[in-house]
Write an enzyme that holds these catalytic residues in place. Structure first.
Site, PDB file in Angstrom:
ATOM      1  N   SER A   1      -3.248  -7.528   3.167  1.00 30.40           N
ATOM      2  CA  SER A   1      -3.462  -7.308   4.604  1.00 30.40           C
ATOM      3  C   SER A   1      -3.869  -8.608   5.291  1.00 30.40           C
ATOM      4  O   SER A   1      -3.472  -8.874   6.422  1.00 30.40           O
ATOM      5  CB  SER A   1      -4.538  -6.241   4.817  1.00 30.40           C
ATOM      6  OG  SER A   1      -4.104  -4.998   4.334  1.00 30.40           O
TER       7      SER A   1
ATOM      8  N   LYS B   1     -17.763  -5.865   7.293  1.00 31.49           N
ATOM      9  CA  LYS B   1     -16.527  -6.549   7.650  1.00 31.49           C
ATOM     10  C   LYS B   1     -16.227  -6.382   9.124  1.00 31.49           C
ATOM     11  O   LYS B   1     -16.659  -5.438   9.766  1.00 31.49           O
ATOM     12  CB  LYS B   1     -15.347  -6.002   6.836  1.00 31.49           C
ATOM     13  CG  LYS B   1     -15.380  -6.384   5.379  1.00 31.49           C
ATOM     14  CD  LYS B   1     -14.089  -5.944   4.703  1.00 31.49           C
ATOM     15  CE  LYS B   1     -14.048  -6.404   3.262  1.00 31.49           C
ATOM     16  NZ  LYS B   1     -12.796  -6.019   2.608  1.00 31.49           N
TER      17      LYS B   1
ATOM     18  N   HIS C   1       0.838  -1.203   0.000  1.00 34.15           N
ATOM     19  CA  HIS C   1       0.000   0.000   0.000  1.00 34.15           C
ATOM     20  C   HIS C   1       0.877   1.259   0.000  1.00 34.15           C
ATOM     21  O   HIS C   1       0.617   2.213  -0.742  1.00 34.15           O
ATOM     22  CB  HIS C   1      -0.892   0.061   1.246  1.00 34.15           C
ATOM     23  CG  HIS C   1      -1.936  -0.988   1.327  1.00 34.15           C
ATOM     24  ND1 HIS C   1      -2.098  -1.764   2.449  1.00 34.15           N
ATOM     25  CD2 HIS C   1      -2.892  -1.383   0.457  1.00 34.15           C
ATOM     26  CE1 HIS C   1      -3.114  -2.591   2.257  1.00 34.15           C
ATOM     27  NE2 HIS C   1      -3.605  -2.382   1.041  1.00 34.15           N
TER      28      HIS C   1
ATOM     29  N   ARG D   1      -1.950  -6.239  -7.856  1.00 29.92           N
ATOM     30  CA  ARG D   1      -0.851  -7.122  -7.473  1.00 29.92           C
ATOM     31  C   ARG D   1      -0.587  -8.167  -8.543  1.00 29.92           C
ATOM     32  O   ARG D   1       0.544  -8.477  -8.860  1.00 29.92           O
ATOM     33  CB  ARG D   1      -1.170  -7.842  -6.163  1.00 29.92           C
ATOM     34  CG  ARG D   1      -1.253  -6.916  -4.979  1.00 29.92           C
ATOM     35  CD  ARG D   1      -1.743  -7.655  -3.789  1.00 29.92           C
ATOM     36  NE  ARG D   1      -3.132  -8.079  -4.049  1.00 29.92           N
ATOM     37  CZ  ARG D   1      -3.982  -8.447  -3.129  1.00 29.92           C
ATOM     38  NH1 ARG D   1      -3.627  -8.497  -1.883  1.00 29.92           N
ATOM     39  NH2 ARG D   1      -5.209  -8.795  -3.445  1.00 29.92           N
TER      40      ARG D   1
END
Length: 160
Positions: A129, A42, A18, A91
């Site tokens: 993460s 979440k 990040h 990514r």
């Protein structure tokens, strides 16, 4: 006119990947707003306030970066911030399909908002993460995956 970009995400926690995108985005745009999403669906490890604090700490040396938080539609937040660009990190090819849908919906909601995809540095292409949290939860070394302050915050969370 200043070119303002929003880099949205949950950042739970912020990783070196990040941070790489933030630093590079700050070289492309006049002002970058790192926008921490509050997603009630979440169960994050860190509160929004904790995430904002950690990101502010690791970006304080980057003069044109601001850290904020939001909930609701990103397009509304972008309008409120008078931004016209969104930064999204990629990514691997597996990210592309989701990000293409994201950018297409953003364009559908507002044709004036441009999405900039930035490929992450190869050394972080595997990093998420979720992986960081899993390794940290079991006492693994995440020192080269997250900034030092985040590593310490993860240790504190998992020592409880």
């Amino acid at each position: 006119m200043k070119k303002v970009a929003v880099y949205p995400g949950s950042f739970d926690p912020i990783t070196q990947g990040h941070l790489d995108i933030i630093q590079r985005g700050a070289r492309v745009f006049d002002h970058v707003v790192v926008a921490v999403l509050h997603n009630s669906q979440k169960k994050p490890l860190f509160t929004v306030e904790e995430r904002v604090h950690l990101i502010r700490e690791v970006t304080q040396e980057i003069g044109n970066v601001e850290v904020d938080h939001f909930e609701g539609l990103l397009v509304d937040y972008i309008h409120n911030r008078k931004a016209t660009n969104v930064i999204r990190g990629l990514r691997a090819i597996t990210d592309f399909e989701y990000e293409l849908q994201f950018a297409s919906m953003m364009k559908k909601l507002d044709v004036n908002i441009e999405t900039l995809f930035m490929m992450t540095n190869n050394q972080y292409s595997f990093l998420s993460s979720g992986i960081v949290k899993e390794v940290a939860q079991y006492g693994g070394d995440v020192g080269n995956l997250v900034p030092a302050i985040v590593e310490e915050a993860l240790k504190q969370k998992y020592m409880k």
